[in-house]
Write a protein that holds these residues in place. Structure first.
Motif, PDB file in Angstrom:
ATOM      1  N   ALA A  58      -5.778  -5.243 -10.037  1.00 54.20           N
ATOM      2  CA  ALA A  58      -4.456  -5.868  -9.919  1.00 54.20           C
ATOM      3  C   ALA A  58      -3.343  -4.841 -10.124  1.00 54.20           C
ATOM      4  N   LEU A  59      -3.517  -3.968 -11.092  1.00 52.47           N
ATOM      5  CA  LEU A  59      -2.493  -2.957 -11.365  1.00 52.47           C
ATOM      6  C   LEU A  59      -2.300  -2.041 -10.157  1.00 52.47           C
ATOM      7  N   ARG A  60      -3.399  -1.653  -9.531  1.00 49.94           N
ATOM      8  CA  ARG A  60      -3.296  -0.793  -8.357  1.00 49.94           C
ATOM      9  C   ARG A  60      -2.627  -1.520  -7.195  1.00 49.94           C
ATOM     10  N   LEU A  61      -2.991  -2.775  -6.987  1.00 53.84           N
ATOM     11  CA  LEU A  61      -2.398  -3.551  -5.902  1.00 53.84           C
ATOM     12  C   LEU A  61      -0.912  -3.786  -6.131  1.00 53.84           C
ATOM     13  N   LEU A  62      -0.541  -4.028  -7.361  1.00 56.34           N
ATOM     14  CA  LEU A  62       0.862  -4.301  -7.678  1.00 56.34           C
ATOM     15  C   LEU A  62       1.724  -3.051  -7.562  1.00 56.34           C
ATOM     16  N   LYS A  63       1.098  -1.887  -7.562  1.00 52.31           N
ATOM     17  CA  LYS A  63       1.827  -0.640  -7.319  1.00 52.31           C
ATOM     18  C   LYS A  63       1.961  -0.354  -5.831  1.00 52.31           C
ATOM     19  N   GLY A  64       1.439  -1.256  -5.009  1.00 54.93           N
ATOM     20  CA  GLY A  64       1.572  -1.114  -3.562  1.00 54.93           C
ATOM     21  C   GLY A  64       0.434  -0.394  -2.888  1.00 54.93           C
ATOM     22  N   GLU A  65      -0.629  -0.062  -3.620  1.00 58.91           N
ATOM     23  CA  GLU A  65      -1.750   0.623  -3.001  1.00 58.91           C
ATOM     24  C   GLU A  65      -2.466  -0.333  -2.054  1.00 58.91           C
ATOM     25  N   PRO A  66      -2.727   0.081  -0.824  1.00 62.53           N
ATOM     26  CA  PRO A  66      -3.415  -0.805   0.133  1.00 62.53           C
ATOM     27  C   PRO A  66      -4.769  -1.254  -0.402  1.00 62.53           C
ATOM     28  N   MET A 204       8.958   1.091   8.253  1.00 64.27           N
ATOM     29  CA  MET A 204       7.573   0.890   7.838  1.00 64.27           C
ATOM     30  C   MET A 204       7.484   0.378   6.413  1.00 64.27           C
ATOM     31  N   HIS A 205       6.398  -0.336   6.128  1.00 67.04           N
ATOM     32  CA  HIS A 205       6.173  -0.905   4.804  1.00 67.04           C
ATOM     33  C   HIS A 205       5.907   0.213   3.804  1.00 67.04           C
ATOM     34  N   SER A 206       6.382   0.018   2.592  1.00 68.30           N
ATOM     35  CA  SER A 206       6.219   1.033   1.552  1.00 68.30           C
ATOM     36  C   SER A 206       4.753   1.327   1.250  1.00 68.30           C
TER      37      SER A 206
END
Length: 288
Positions: A58-66, A204-206
């Motif tokens: 969750a932490l990785r996803l919330l930082k925007g990592e695909p 483009m998306h971040s």
């Protein structure tokens, strides 16, 4: 955190639909929970170890990592490919490029196919698996990307693929840059090269800008078709007469790319729209 809380947390970043799709992927890939399991609330039964792992994800996803980088894989043409931040995440539009390429090969084809800017190897390997009698060569400038591609070929059993590290922008094109034995011997050239102009980055998306490799994405606004010039030149010394070049396009530069291949003497040039109705692919035939 349960799956509903994660969807809610990701919605501001991705939108509700995409957030739900991401969470479904995570729950199925990492914890073996189907959509039915989630509806039944079975994610509340996760062990302490699994809950801790979910928090890390969750932490990785919330930082925007695909999510594909978080999971370490992406599906393309029905195959599971390893992906890392050294390679682009395969897109559905590129599957359409592979489908077009495969439709132009004779069933049971035994010729040679050249894939320039191969990245994860998803194009080269997908064609190789569809035509086990053919030989496919994937070329890329990035050693880390080629390592990923080689791993993918091994894991998917594509033993008719080879990979070569070369910079197509600096190749001498008076003869085939891939060895005399290949000069004029490829029956197809396919490529999804970098084609996003630097000025288009703002659109483009971040998650793409901050995580996917810029080397595989961007070109200068001053020379946005630089890779297509090299592809056209390589094709002229590497392809059999009448063989096709099939490339993915910047939709804003479709007409210019058409004119480029025409200027090199390619014939019967066609542009095809993708599933979203955008001019996304081009096919041109090597002069006879």
């Amino acid at each position: 955190m349960n799956h509903r809380e994660l969807v809610s947390a990701l919605t501001p970043l991705h939108g509700a639909g995409e957030a739900r799709a991401i969470v479904r992927m995570v729950m199925e890939e990492c914890f073996g929970l189907s959509q039915t399991d989630l509806l039944l609330g079975k994610d509340t039964d996760l062990s302490a170890t699994d809950r801790a792992e979910m928090e890390k994800i969750a932490l990785r996803l919330l930082k925007g990592e695909p999510v594909q980088y978080v999971l370490g894989n992406a599906y393309f043409c029905g195959h599971r490919f390893r992906v890392t931040p050294d390679v682009l995440i395969p897109r559905p539009e590129t599957e359409e490029l592979v489908e077009w390429a495969c439709s132009l090969l004779v069933p049971g084809a035994t010729g040679k196919v050249l894939d320039l800017c191969t990245g994860s190897g998803c194009i080269a390997i997908s064609i190789a698996l569809a035509f086990p009698g053919a030989h496919v060569m994937g070329v890329d400038v990035s050693a880390p990307a080629l390592s990923v591609a080689s791993d993918n070929a091994l894991s998917l059993g594509a033993d008719n693929v080879t990979f070569l590290q070369r910079d197509i922008l600096s190749e001498v094109t008076t003869s085939s840059p891939y060895g005399e034995e290949h000069e004029g011997g490829f029956s197809m050239l396919v490529s999804n090269p970098p084609y996003v102009r630097a000025s288009e980055a703002a659109e483009m998306h971040s998650t793409v800008l901050e995580h996917e490799p810029a080397l595989a994405l961007f070109v200068s606004d001053d020379n946005p078709l630089i890779f297509y010039h090299s592809i056209a030149k390589v094709g002229l010394v590497s392809l059999c007469p009448g063989a096709p070049v099939i490339v993915e396009l910047n939709t804003a530069l479709a007409a210019e790319t058409h004119a480029l291949f025409e200027s090199y003497g390619y014939t019967d040039i066609q542009i095809r729209n993708d599933q979203f109705g955008r001019p996304r692919m081009l096919r041109a035939l090597m002069p006879i």
